[in-house]
Design an enzyme around this catalytic site. Sequence first.
Site, PDB file in Angstrom:
ATOM      1  N   ARG A  64      -4.192 -13.464  37.385  1.00  0.00           N
ATOM      2  CA  ARG A  64      -4.845 -13.757  36.114  1.00  0.00           C
ATOM      3  C   ARG A  64      -5.885 -12.694  35.800  1.00  0.00           C
ATOM      4  NH1 ARG A  64      -8.049 -17.297  36.519  1.00  0.00           N
ATOM      5  NH2 ARG A  64      -7.757 -18.022  38.643  1.00  0.00           N
ATOM      6  N   TYR A 192       2.645 -12.250  34.385  1.00  0.00           N
ATOM      7  CA  TYR A 192       2.303 -12.938  35.621  1.00  0.00           C
ATOM      8  C   TYR A 192       1.661 -14.311  35.452  1.00  0.00           C
ATOM      9  CZ  TYR A 192       1.846 -13.069  40.616  1.00  0.00           C
ATOM     10  OH  TYR A 192       2.031 -13.403  41.936  1.00  0.00           O
ATOM     11  N   LYS A 201      -2.227 -22.821  32.702  1.00  0.00           N
ATOM     12  CA  LYS A 201      -3.675 -22.748  32.465  1.00  0.00           C
ATOM     13  C   LYS A 201      -4.008 -22.710  30.972  1.00  0.00           C
ATOM     14  CE  LYS A 201      -4.143 -22.209  36.910  1.00  0.00           C
ATOM     15  NZ  LYS A 201      -4.680 -23.231  37.797  1.00  0.00           N
ATOM     16  N   HIS A 221      -8.707 -29.056  36.691  1.00  0.00           N
ATOM     17  CA  HIS A 221      -8.032 -28.196  37.679  1.00  0.00           C
ATOM     18  C   HIS A 221      -8.010 -28.932  39.014  1.00  0.00           C
ATOM     19  CE1 HIS A 221      -8.000 -23.908  39.707  1.00  0.00           C
ATOM     20  NE2 HIS A 221      -6.802 -24.402  39.588  1.00  0.00           N
ATOM     21  N   SER A 243      -9.323 -21.631  42.442  1.00  0.00           N
ATOM     22  CA  SER A 243      -8.039 -20.997  42.743  1.00  0.00           C
ATOM     23  C   SER A 243      -8.007 -20.475  44.183  1.00  0.00           C
ATOM     24  CB  SER A 243      -7.813 -19.828  41.786  1.00  0.00           C
ATOM     25  OG  SER A 243      -7.831 -20.298  40.456  1.00  0.00           O
ATOM     26  N   CYS A 245      -8.155 -22.117  46.949  1.00  0.00           N
ATOM     27  CA  CYS A 245      -9.117 -22.768  47.840  1.00  0.00           C
ATOM     28  C   CYS A 245      -8.588 -24.059  48.450  1.00  0.00           C
ATOM     29  CB  CYS A 245     -10.429 -23.019  47.113  1.00  0.00           C
ATOM     30  SG  CYS A 245     -11.326 -21.497  46.768  1.00  0.00           S
ATOM     31  N   ASP A 270      -2.281 -28.878  41.086  1.00  0.00           N
ATOM     32  CA  ASP A 270      -3.093 -27.909  40.350  1.00  0.00           C
ATOM     33  C   ASP A 270      -3.789 -28.473  39.113  1.00  0.00           C
ATOM     34  OD1 ASP A 270      -3.870 -25.076  40.460  1.00  0.00           O
ATOM     35  OD2 ASP A 270      -2.848 -24.889  38.535  1.00  0.00           O
ATOM     36  N   ARG A 359       3.290 -15.557  45.120  1.00  0.00           N
ATOM     37  CA  ARG A 359       3.441 -16.981  44.821  1.00  0.00           C
ATOM     38  C   ARG A 359       4.878 -17.443  44.966  1.00  0.00           C
ATOM     39  NH1 ARG A 359      -1.330 -20.008  42.882  1.00  0.00           N
ATOM     40  NH2 ARG A 359      -2.932 -18.426  42.949  1.00  0.00           N
TER      41      ARG A 359
HETATM   42  P1  GTP Z   1      -4.270 -22.096  43.243  1.00  0.00           P
HETATM   43  O1  GTP Z   1      -2.801 -22.283  43.175  1.00  0.00           O
HETATM   44  O2  GTP Z   1      -4.679 -20.659  43.071  1.00  0.00           O
HETATM   45  O3  GTP Z   1      -5.015 -22.974  42.295  1.00  0.00           O
HETATM   46  O4  GTP Z   1      -4.733 -22.385  44.772  1.00  0.00           O
HETATM   47  P2  GTP Z   1      -4.898 -23.717  45.677  1.00  0.00           P
HETATM   48  O5  GTP Z   1      -6.243 -24.308  45.451  1.00  0.00           O
HETATM   49  O6  GTP Z   1      -3.733 -24.606  45.506  1.00  0.00           O
HETATM   50  O7  GTP Z   1      -4.942 -23.111  47.169  1.00  0.00           O
HETATM   51  P3  GTP Z   1      -3.867 -23.190  48.362  1.00  0.00           P
HETATM   52  O8  GTP Z   1      -3.678 -24.577  48.886  1.00  0.00           O
HETATM   53  O9  GTP Z   1      -2.658 -22.469  47.937  1.00  0.00           O
HETATM   54  O10 GTP Z   1      -4.612 -22.366  49.491  1.00  0.00           O
HETATM   55  C1  GTP Z   1      -5.021 -21.030  49.316  1.00  0.00           C
HETATM   56  C2  GTP Z   1      -5.233 -20.349  50.638  1.00  0.00           C
HETATM   57  O11 GTP Z   1      -6.209 -21.062  51.416  1.00  0.00           O
HETATM   58  C3  GTP Z   1      -3.960 -20.281  51.489  1.00  0.00           C
HETATM   59  O12 GTP Z   1      -3.855 -19.011  52.094  1.00  0.00           O
HETATM   60  C4  GTP Z   1      -4.167 -21.371  52.517  1.00  0.00           C
HETATM   61  O13 GTP Z   1      -3.506 -21.079  53.716  1.00  0.00           O
HETATM   62  C5  GTP Z   1      -5.695 -21.404  52.696  1.00  0.00           C
HETATM   63  N1  GTP Z   1      -6.170 -22.765  53.045  1.00  0.00           N
HETATM   64  C6  GTP Z   1      -5.811 -23.933  52.469  1.00  0.00           C
HETATM   65  N2  GTP Z   1      -6.392 -25.001  53.072  1.00  0.00           N
HETATM   66  C7  GTP Z   1      -7.165 -24.495  54.065  1.00  0.00           C
HETATM   67  C8  GTP Z   1      -8.018 -25.095  55.065  1.00  0.00           C
HETATM   68  O14 GTP Z   1      -8.186 -26.312  55.151  1.00  0.00           O
HETATM   69  N3  GTP Z   1      -8.657 -24.231  55.908  1.00  0.00           N
HETATM   70  C9  GTP Z   1      -8.502 -22.872  55.831  1.00  0.00           C
HETATM   71  N4  GTP Z   1      -9.164 -22.123  56.702  1.00  0.00           N
HETATM   72  N5  GTP Z   1      -7.688 -22.281  54.926  1.00  0.00           N
HETATM   73  C10 GTP Z   1      -7.029 -23.076  54.049  1.00  0.00           C
HETATM   74  C1  SPV Z   2      -4.884 -20.373  39.743  1.00  0.00           C
HETATM   75  O1  SPV Z   2      -5.269 -19.197  39.717  1.00  0.00           O
HETATM   76  O2  SPV Z   2      -5.697 -21.336  39.778  1.00  0.00           O
HETATM   77  C2  SPV Z   2      -3.442 -20.667  39.794  1.00  0.00           C
HETATM   78  C3  SPV Z   2      -2.494 -19.547  39.660  1.00  0.00           C
HETATM   79  O3  SPV Z   2      -3.065 -21.814  39.909  1.00  0.00           O
HETATM   80  S1  SPV Z   2      -2.186 -19.098  38.017  1.00  0.00           S
HETATM   81  O4  SPV Z   2      -1.115 -19.931  37.494  1.00  0.00           O
HETATM   82  O5  SPV Z   2      -1.760 -17.684  37.996  1.00  0.00           O
HETATM   83  O6  SPV Z   2      -3.368 -19.264  37.213  1.00  0.00           O
HETATM   84 MN    MN Z   3      -4.909 -23.233  40.188  1.00  0.00          MN
END
Ligand code: GTP
Ligand code: SPV
Ligand code: MN
Length: 576
Positions: A64, A192, A201, A221, A243, A245, A270, A359
Amino acid sequence: MLKDWVERVAALTEPDRIHWCTGEEAENDALVELMLDNGTFVSLNPGTHPKCYLHRSDPEDVARVEHLTFVCTTEREDAGPNNNWMDPEEAEEKMRGLFEGCMRGRTMYVIPYCMGPIDSPLSRCGVEITDSPYVVANMRIMTRMGSEALARIERDGTFVRGMHSTGELDPERRFIMHFPEKLLIQSYGSGYGGNALLGKKCHALRIASHQARTEGWLAEHMLIMGVENPQGEVFYVAGAFPSACGKTNLAMIIPPEGYEGWKIHTLGDDICWLHPGEDGRLWAINPEAGFFGVAPGTSAETNPNALAMLSHDAIFTNVGETADHQPWWEGLPDGEPVLDWKGNPYDPAQGPAAHPNSRFTVALKYVPTYTGECEAPQGVPISAIVFGGRRERLVPLIMESESWQHGVLMGSAMASETTAAATGAVGVVRRDPMAMKPFCGYNYADYFRHWLEIGESLDDPPAIFHVNWFRKDADGKFMWPGFGENMRVLEWIVNRALGKAGYKDTPIGRMPTRHDVNLEGIKVSLETMGELMAVDREAWQQELSEIREYLESYGDRLPQELITELERVNTALSDA
Ligand code: GTP
Ligand code: SPV
Ligand code: MN
C-alpha cells in the site's frame, strides 16, 4: 444508472472490449489461461499445489502507498489531519487526466461485488471497473462477486463506484483517491493489494467507515473469531491489530496442548462491520469472503491452519519458488528457493526470497476452522474487542479496560512499529488508533466521538482489552511465545467476559494476577511473566503525555471525554 456510469467510464478510458464479470468457474478458467499465456501468472506444482498460481508484481509496486492515498471531502477538516486531503474537483480533474485513454488495447472488466453475505441487510455492494485480470481473479476470491451481487445492486439501487487502472505502474503517476460523499473510489498506477482490490481497504474501510458514521455503525480493521470453551459456549471476539501485526494468525489459532475441548471458529481476518443490535449488543459481519494474508512467517509451526488452506486454489503474490515449482517464503522450514520474488536466481546476498509483504489470496471457506456463521445475515454478537500492536517495550501482554470510555482511550492511544505492509520505513513506532490510521475515511476526532456514542447506545457493550505479543528482551528476543500460545490470553479474555477469571486493578487497567493466566506447558518463567505484566510508572507517565499531545493535535473536535479519561489514568499512576 450502473450502465450509464460504465458507458461513461468506457468513453473516458477507451477499452477495446468490455467484460461484465459473472463470477462463474468458466470465466475464471479463461482468465487464468489468459494470465498464464501472457506471463501474469506462473503455474505452480499441480501435484503439491493444484490450481495455485504465482504472480510477480512490478518490483516498485509491492505494498500500500499511504502517501499517495487521499480522502477527498468537500471540507478539508472532514478528512482530518489523519488523512491526505485533496479538493474533490481538483482530484477528479487530476484522475480524469490519468484515466483518459488508459485502457486502449485492453479489456475493461466490470466487477459487481457484495461486501458481506448476499442476503444480509448489513452488507453493502460495489462495482469495480478495472483493466487488470489479476484484480478480477483476486476479487473473485475476496468478495461475493458476479451475478448475485449484480442482482442485489439492481434491488438496492445504490452501490460504491470504483475505478481502477494499472496504468504504467509509474510511482509518479499513482494515486488512490476516495470521495466518500459520492461513494466513489479512483485508483490509478498500482496493481497491488489494498491499492487495487478496491472492495477491501478502499471500500470496506475508508468509504464504509464514513458511511457507517452517518448510519450509526462501525467499519473496522478487525478479525472476527468464535472461541468455544469445553462447555460448548461460544464467545465472539473482534480484534484490531495494525497491518502485519497478527490478525490472520490469531483468527485461525490452534489451541495448544492442554486446551483439549476448546475450539476456534474463524469468521474473518481483516475487516469487521459492527452494528448495534436491537438487543443492545454489538453484532459483527465479515464483509470479505477470502484472506489476503502475509506469507512470510507462515509455517506448520506458527500457523498450521493457514498452511493447510494454501495447498490448493490459492494465488501467491511475490513469494519465491522452489526447483519443483512450489511457493516458498522465509519461515518455511523445508524446501529451498531457486528463484526469488522477482523471478531471479535466489541469492541470499540480494535479500529474502519472498518479499516481506508477499501475500496469499485464498477463499475463507478453505480454512479448516471455517464456520458457516460467517454467512449469518444478522452477524454474530461480539463479547470482547481486543486492541493490539507491535511494541518491543512498555506495553503489557494483556490488560482490560474499566469501562467503554477507558477502552476507547486504549484504542485511540494505540501505537505500533511499522511493517512492510505499507511502503516506507519499517520498525518505527507510530500512533495507529484502533489500527485504522491508514484506513479511517474521516477525521479521527469525529471517529473517536462516534466510538463513544456507539458505546453509550449499547445496553450490553463488549468488554475491551489490549494485548501485545511482541515484547522483546535485552537480546532482542520475543519474550512471549505467541501464535498458538496466545490461546492462554484468549482464555483469560473469555473468562473475564464471563465474569469468571480473576484480576487485579492497576492504574492503566485490569490485569490477570500471576495465577490467572495458565502457564502450564510453556517455557515462560514467572519472572518473565512478571516483566510482561509490569507497569513502569514513570515510563507510562511519559507515554501518557505523548498520547495527550497526540490526541490534542486533533484540536477542538476531539471529544473532551478522552482527555478526562486520560487524566483519570494519569492521577491513578501518580497515586500508585
Ligand atoms: P494484515 O493482513 O497486513 O492486516 O496483517 P495481519 O494483522 O493479519 O498479520 P498476520 O497475522 O499476517 O501476521 C503478520 C506477521 O506477524 C507474520 O509474519 C506472522 O508470522 C507474525 N506474527 C503473527 N502473530 C504473531 C505472534 O503471536 N508472535 C510473533 N512473534 N509474531 C507473530
Ligand atoms: C493491510 O495492509 O492491512 C492489509 C494488506 O490487509 S492490503 O490489502 O494490501 O491493504
Ligand atoms: Mn489488514
